[in-house]
Design an enzyme around this catalytic site. Sequence first.
Site, PDB file in Angstrom:
ATOM      1  N   HIS A  76      97.468   5.383  33.498  1.00  0.00           N
ATOM      2  CA  HIS A  76      98.444   5.552  32.414  1.00  0.00           C
ATOM      3  C   HIS A  76      98.168   4.559  31.287  1.00  0.00           C
ATOM      4  O   HIS A  76      98.182   4.928  30.105  1.00  0.00           O
ATOM      5  CB  HIS A  76      99.866   5.362  32.941  1.00  0.00           C
ATOM      6  CG  HIS A  76     100.914   5.350  31.872  1.00  0.00           C
ATOM      7  ND1 HIS A  76     101.507   6.491  31.401  1.00  0.00           N
ATOM      8  CD2 HIS A  76     101.461   4.316  31.172  1.00  0.00           C
ATOM      9  CE1 HIS A  76     102.383   6.187  30.456  1.00  0.00           C
ATOM     10  NE2 HIS A  76     102.366   4.861  30.298  1.00  0.00           N
ATOM     11  N   GLU A  77      97.933   3.301  31.647  1.00  0.00           N
ATOM     12  CA  GLU A  77      97.651   2.292  30.620  1.00  0.00           C
ATOM     13  C   GLU A  77      96.342   2.599  29.911  1.00  0.00           C
ATOM     14  O   GLU A  77      96.201   2.358  28.708  1.00  0.00           O
ATOM     15  CB  GLU A  77      97.627   0.895  31.237  1.00  0.00           C
ATOM     16  CG  GLU A  77      98.936   0.463  31.899  1.00  0.00           C
ATOM     17  CD  GLU A  77     100.149   0.639  30.997  1.00  0.00           C
ATOM     18  OE1 GLU A  77     100.002   0.537  29.760  1.00  0.00           O
ATOM     19  OE2 GLU A  77     101.248   0.882  31.528  1.00  0.00           O
TER      20      GLU A  77
ATOM     21  N   HIS B  58      96.885   4.918  27.073  1.00  0.00           N
ATOM     22  CA  HIS B  58      97.245   4.300  25.794  1.00  0.00           C
ATOM     23  C   HIS B  58      95.993   3.827  25.052  1.00  0.00           C
ATOM     24  O   HIS B  58      95.925   3.922  23.824  1.00  0.00           O
ATOM     25  CB  HIS B  58      98.183   3.121  26.033  1.00  0.00           C
ATOM     26  CG  HIS B  58      99.566   3.516  26.436  1.00  0.00           C
ATOM     27  ND1 HIS B  58     100.318   4.426  25.709  1.00  0.00           N
ATOM     28  CD2 HIS B  58     100.341   3.131  27.491  1.00  0.00           C
ATOM     29  CE1 HIS B  58     101.501   4.577  26.300  1.00  0.00           C
ATOM     30  NE2 HIS B  58     101.531   3.809  27.379  1.00  0.00           N
TER      31      HIS B  58
ATOM     32  N   HIS C 147      94.773   4.998  21.358  1.00  0.00           N
ATOM     33  CA  HIS C 147      94.389   4.056  20.301  1.00  0.00           C
ATOM     34  C   HIS C 147      93.009   4.391  19.752  1.00  0.00           C
ATOM     35  O   HIS C 147      92.788   4.409  18.538  1.00  0.00           O
ATOM     36  CB  HIS C 147      94.406   2.631  20.862  1.00  0.00           C
ATOM     37  CG  HIS C 147      94.205   1.577  19.810  1.00  0.00           C
ATOM     38  ND1 HIS C 147      93.699   0.333  20.093  1.00  0.00           N
ATOM     39  CD2 HIS C 147      94.428   1.595  18.470  1.00  0.00           C
ATOM     40  CE1 HIS C 147      93.633  -0.369  18.994  1.00  0.00           C
ATOM     41  NE2 HIS C 147      94.066   0.355  17.991  1.00  0.00           N
TER      42      HIS C 147
END
Length: 237
Positions: free
Chosen positions: A105-106, A109, A113
């Site tokens: 999940h991280e 991100h 980006h």
Amino acid sequence: MYYGGYGFYWDWTYILVIVGAVICLAASARVRSSFNKYSSYRSNSGMTGAQAAKLILQRAGITDVSVVHVSGSLTDHYDSRKKVVALSDGVYQSASVAAVGIAAHECGHAMQHANGYAPLRLRSSMVPVVNFGSSLSWPLIIIGLLMNRYSVGFLILEIGIVLFTLVVIFQLVTLPVEFNASKRAVNFLESTQILDSNELVYTKKVLSAAAMTYVAGAAASILQLLRILLIAGGRRN
């Protein structure tokens, strides 16, 4: 309504605050329960959260983001300024399906980006204003309510409400960012076969529970804003 003749007034709008608090507590309890449950399910690949994160970033062609360890429980996050995926104690070295899902999940991100995902760009652009608004909104709202007999009091109250509204909007913008990161995570876990189809079912439950904490936070803030608007309207009348 007054109770016992002592002149204590029951503000019914407190119900909105209580409902918001209950929603947040329930969401927080759910994510911790889900994470703890599926932390006992070791992934068949045997990959830790850190190993999975590094592989996902590599497969996504992201070479300028590092994976680091941070202390705490469920303190995982992606720092776009430092370009690091920070994984908590229960994720970095754990090979559970829950840990791998959170790590992915991280990385989602980080992919947002790298790809210039519009909602993430909007969210990032709002951070300075929201940080300013979150620190000043409540002091201004309280001062405005205390000075409600004066016209300047209403002006201060309205400024506080506007700043708090920006905080609520920020939380709403955060929702598609979080859901999209989870979607990217699941897709990469499946395509890289880090987790099999059965394990992905468990991971989705963890990520879904985590996403609900953001939904709960946004709902609580909306209820709080509604309460402020009702109180402000009552004072004007």
